[in-house]
Design a protein around this motif. Structure first.
Motif, PDB file in Angstrom:
ATOM      1  N   GLU A  66      -6.542 -14.398 -10.507  1.00 45.08           N
ATOM      2  CA  GLU A  66      -7.843 -14.692 -11.082  1.00 45.08           C
ATOM      3  C   GLU A  66      -8.438 -15.935 -10.405  1.00 45.08           C
ATOM      4  O   GLU A  66      -7.715 -16.717  -9.776  1.00 45.08           O
ATOM      5  CB  GLU A  66      -7.700 -14.925 -12.593  1.00 45.08           C
ATOM      6  CG  GLU A  66      -7.304 -13.669 -13.351  1.00 45.08           C
ATOM      7  CD  GLU A  66      -7.041 -13.933 -14.823  1.00 45.08           C
ATOM      8  OE1 GLU A  66      -7.172 -15.108 -15.255  1.00 45.08           O
ATOM      9  OE2 GLU A  66      -6.699 -12.990 -15.550  1.00 45.08           O
ATOM     10  N   ARG A 117      -5.281 -14.968 -17.426  1.00 43.98           N
ATOM     11  CA  ARG A 117      -5.905 -15.358 -18.684  1.00 43.98           C
ATOM     12  C   ARG A 117      -6.934 -14.322 -19.153  1.00 43.98           C
ATOM     13  O   ARG A 117      -7.515 -14.464 -20.213  1.00 43.98           O
ATOM     14  CB  ARG A 117      -6.561 -16.727 -18.539  1.00 43.98           C
ATOM     15  CG  ARG A 117      -5.527 -17.859 -18.446  1.00 43.98           C
ATOM     16  CD  ARG A 117      -6.148 -19.147 -17.948  1.00 43.98           C
ATOM     17  NE  ARG A 117      -5.248 -20.277 -18.108  1.00 43.98           N
ATOM     18  CZ  ARG A 117      -4.198 -20.521 -17.338  1.00 43.98           C
ATOM     19  NH1 ARG A 117      -3.914 -19.711 -16.332  1.00 43.98           N
ATOM     20  NH2 ARG A 117      -3.418 -21.573 -17.555  1.00 43.98           N
ATOM     21  N   LEU A 118      -7.154 -13.329 -18.311  1.00 42.45           N
ATOM     22  CA  LEU A 118      -8.105 -12.273 -18.638  1.00 42.45           C
ATOM     23  C   LEU A 118      -7.386 -10.932 -18.660  1.00 42.45           C
ATOM     24  O   LEU A 118      -6.397 -10.745 -17.958  1.00 42.45           O
ATOM     25  CB  LEU A 118      -9.242 -12.226 -17.605  1.00 42.45           C
ATOM     26  CG  LEU A 118     -10.040 -13.505 -17.393  1.00 42.45           C
ATOM     27  CD1 LEU A 118     -11.005 -13.324 -16.242  1.00 42.45           C
ATOM     28  CD2 LEU A 118     -10.776 -13.894 -18.657  1.00 42.45           C
TER      29      LEU A 118
END
Length: 249
Positions: free
Chosen positions: A93, A214-215
């Protein structure tokens, strides 16, 4: 003056992307890959700065699979001096990419990070800004012209009101826009020379950076197909379509 140029391996811009049947992502099997176009522009600008005598070394860095060596070789054939590949089996990310690039900056100590404003696969437009924040360096985004002198960079960028000129003290992070330049085609002799240039192989673990996602991607789907156009006889018919069917007026 040392320049660090991050480059990313993406699906070739001339290839139509296909979504996996389970809609978990884009199908990369047997698909032609290439350097991200905005990264290509950043490499070209770095090489031009070197040709002007402003820069002395252009270092390319990429994060991705082993095959990303070819992406770095493309940049080396354009005029880069050496490359660094951080091998990763996943597509990190933006925050993870920024953290890894910060670790590379701490190690290489460049005077300028020159990078594409975004990658055409994720379109996040976030890494440059995040890297600037992590380094506590000034940033100039969407550069359409770069001039460097006296330890400062003057950057012209397009804004809604026209053209804006900003000046940043080096070291800094600059992200390249589409109009910055037209990348060159690498000549055959330079392609052959690029095969002999150094690419340092690293891993994410070598830098001890937290790259945990985190996604969560819930679904990837193709855009809706456009409906066929309709030929109208009068302006009144057009207004009626816009008002009653499209609902835009």
């Amino acid at each position: 003056m040392k320049l660090l140029v991050p480059v990313k391996r993406v699906i070739d811009s001339n290839v139509k992307a296909r979504v996996k049947p389970d809609q978990t992502g884009v199908d990369l099997a047997n698909v032609k890959m290439a350097m991200n176009p905005f990264c290509e522009i950043a490499v070209e600008e770095a090489v031009r700065l070197k040709e002007k005598g402003v820069a002395t070394e252009v270092v390319l860095v990429s994060i991705g699979p082993q095959q990303a060596q070819e992406t770095i070789r493309t940049g080396l054939a354009m005029g880069g001096d050496r490359g660094i590949l951080i091998v990763s089996d996943t597509d990190p990310e933006p925050l993870a990419v920024a953290k890894l690039l910060k670790a590379v900056v701490d190690e290489e100590k460049p005077d300028l990070v020159l990078m594409g404003k975004q990658a055409i696969d994720g379109d996040n437009n976030a890494v440059g800004q995040m890297l600037s924040a992590l380094l506590d360096w000034p940033q100039a985004t969407f550069a359409s012209k770069v001039e460097i002198s006296g330890g400062k960079a003057a950057v012209i960028r397009e804004v809604d009101g026209g053209l804006q000129t900003v000046e940043v003290q080096l070291p800094a992070v600059i992200t390249a826009d589409l109009r910055l330049n037209e990348p060159r085609y690498a000549s055959l002799p330079n392609i052959m020379k690029a095969k002999k240039k150094e690419i340092a192989m690293k891993t994410v673990a070598d830098y001890g950076v937290d790259v945990a996602p985190r996604l969560k991607v819930l679904k990837v789907a193709e855009p809706a197909k456009r409906s066929a156009g309709v030929k109208l006889e009068t302006a009144a018919d057009l207004v009626g379509k816009l008002k009653n069917e499209a609902g835009v007026i």
